[in-house]
Design an enzyme around this catalytic site. Sequence first.
Site, PDB file in Angstrom:
ATOM      1  N   GLY A 120     -36.518 -35.727  20.457  1.00 56.61           N
ATOM      2  CA  GLY A 120     -35.655 -36.803  20.751  1.00 56.61           C
ATOM      3  C   GLY A 120     -35.547 -36.993  22.398  1.00 56.61           C
ATOM      4  CD  GLU A 131     -30.274 -32.533  22.458  1.00 59.38           C
ATOM      5  OE1 GLU A 131     -31.324 -33.024  22.466  1.00 59.38           O
ATOM      6  OE2 GLU A 131     -29.894 -31.782  21.526  1.00 59.38           O
ATOM      7  CG  ASP A 132     -31.709 -36.580  21.539  1.00 53.66           C
ATOM      8  OD1 ASP A 132     -30.668 -35.680  21.499  1.00 53.66           O
ATOM      9  OD2 ASP A 132     -32.463 -36.787  20.347  1.00 53.66           O
ATOM     10  CG  ASP A 177     -23.029 -36.292  16.998  1.00 56.78           C
ATOM     11  OD1 ASP A 177     -22.089 -37.023  17.483  1.00 56.78           O
ATOM     12  OD2 ASP A 177     -22.963 -35.970  15.829  1.00 56.78           O
ATOM     13  CE  LYS A 200     -23.033 -40.663  18.586  1.00 57.06           C
ATOM     14  NZ  LYS A 200     -23.296 -40.504  17.127  1.00 57.06           N
TER      15      LYS A 200
HETATM   16  P1  5GP Z   1     -25.011 -31.917  17.582  1.00 58.23           P
HETATM   17  O1  5GP Z   1     -25.815 -30.556  17.054  1.00 58.23           O
HETATM   18  O2  5GP Z   1     -24.741 -32.102  18.977  1.00 58.23           O
HETATM   19  O3  5GP Z   1     -23.942 -32.346  16.517  1.00 58.23           O
HETATM   20  O4  5GP Z   1     -26.330 -32.978  17.274  1.00 58.23           O
HETATM   21  C1  5GP Z   1     -27.293 -33.116  18.051  1.00 58.23           C
HETATM   22  C2  5GP Z   1     -28.480 -34.058  17.621  1.00 58.23           C
HETATM   23  O5  5GP Z   1     -28.079 -34.790  16.667  1.00 58.23           O
HETATM   24  C3  5GP Z   1     -29.218 -34.584  18.657  1.00 58.23           C
HETATM   25  O6  5GP Z   1     -30.164 -33.995  19.355  1.00 58.23           O
HETATM   26  C4  5GP Z   1     -29.487 -35.855  17.662  1.00 58.23           C
HETATM   27  O7  5GP Z   1     -30.865 -35.516  17.254  1.00 58.23           O
HETATM   28  C5  5GP Z   1     -28.875 -35.851  16.747  1.00 58.23           C
HETATM   29  N1  5GP Z   1     -27.863 -37.054  16.825  1.00 58.23           N
HETATM   30  C6  5GP Z   1     -26.329 -36.704  17.190  1.00 58.23           C
HETATM   31  N2  5GP Z   1     -25.975 -38.212  17.026  1.00 58.23           N
HETATM   32  C7  5GP Z   1     -26.750 -39.036  17.099  1.00 58.23           C
HETATM   33  C8  5GP Z   1     -26.863 -40.633  17.098  1.00 58.23           C
HETATM   34  O8  5GP Z   1     -25.891 -41.324  17.208  1.00 58.23           O
HETATM   35  N3  5GP Z   1     -28.132 -41.152  16.707  1.00 58.23           N
HETATM   36  C9  5GP Z   1     -29.262 -40.261  16.382  1.00 58.23           C
HETATM   37  N4  5GP Z   1     -30.354 -41.117  16.292  1.00 58.23           N
HETATM   38  N5  5GP Z   1     -29.336 -38.852  16.450  1.00 58.23           N
HETATM   39  C10 5GP Z   1     -28.078 -38.531  16.714  1.00 58.23           C
END
Ligand code: 5GP
Length: 178
Positions: free
Chosen positions: A44, A98-99, A102, A130
């Site tokens: 990503g 990181e992209d 979340d 987010k």
């Molecule tokens: P976390 O571990 O912070 O919950 O998630 C991070 C990963 O979840 C990101 O690197 C991404 O791949 C995915 N992710 C979280 N939110 C989104 C979103 O709104 N769209 C997409 N396409 N991927 C997301």
Amino acid sequence: MLMDDVKEVLISQDEITQRCKELGEEISRDYKDTVPIIVGLLKGSVPFMAELIKYITIDVELEFMAVSSYSGTESMGDVRILKDLDRSIKDRDVLVVEDIVDTGNTLLKVKDLLYSKGASSVEVVSLLDKPSRRTVEIEAKYVGFTIPNEFVIGFGLDFNQKYRNLPFVGILKEECYR
Ligand code: 5GP
């Protein structure tokens, strides 16, 4: 056409470029006395990393890691290493690209892992944040854009491996989730 699946463009290509310039300048200032290792989280972060590093004006080294924590539209608690770093990061300053942050689970695990490999500092630059979704206490030091709780695609972000190549960040039409 990919565009037909997009409900709304949330962040345009021009806005991303402009923000990458600002972040690149800030990072160049903050790391001027060291040669940081920039670690891109595959897949990503690739478009964002490619854009951002154009505006970093100091010496850096690039590395990649792949972790999996995600399937479909829901983040999960567990993080697996699919591809590890190629080189040592011992006593080095690491900047993770990181992209999106979340829940924060991925970054928390990745940061712990990089410190356990002997990094002297680990900071994060994320294209998107987010904050309303956070379940663990972690913040990226550098954030491109803070967005509301919507599932976004494009500029590296996928839905089932699609849409990463869109040149902007957008919201998918609901019928495409099904
Ligand atoms: P976390 O571990 O912070 O919950 O998630 C991070 C990963 O979840 C990101 O690197 C991404 O791949 C995915 N992710 C979280 N939110 C989104 C979103 O709104 N769209 C997409 N396409 N991927 C997301």
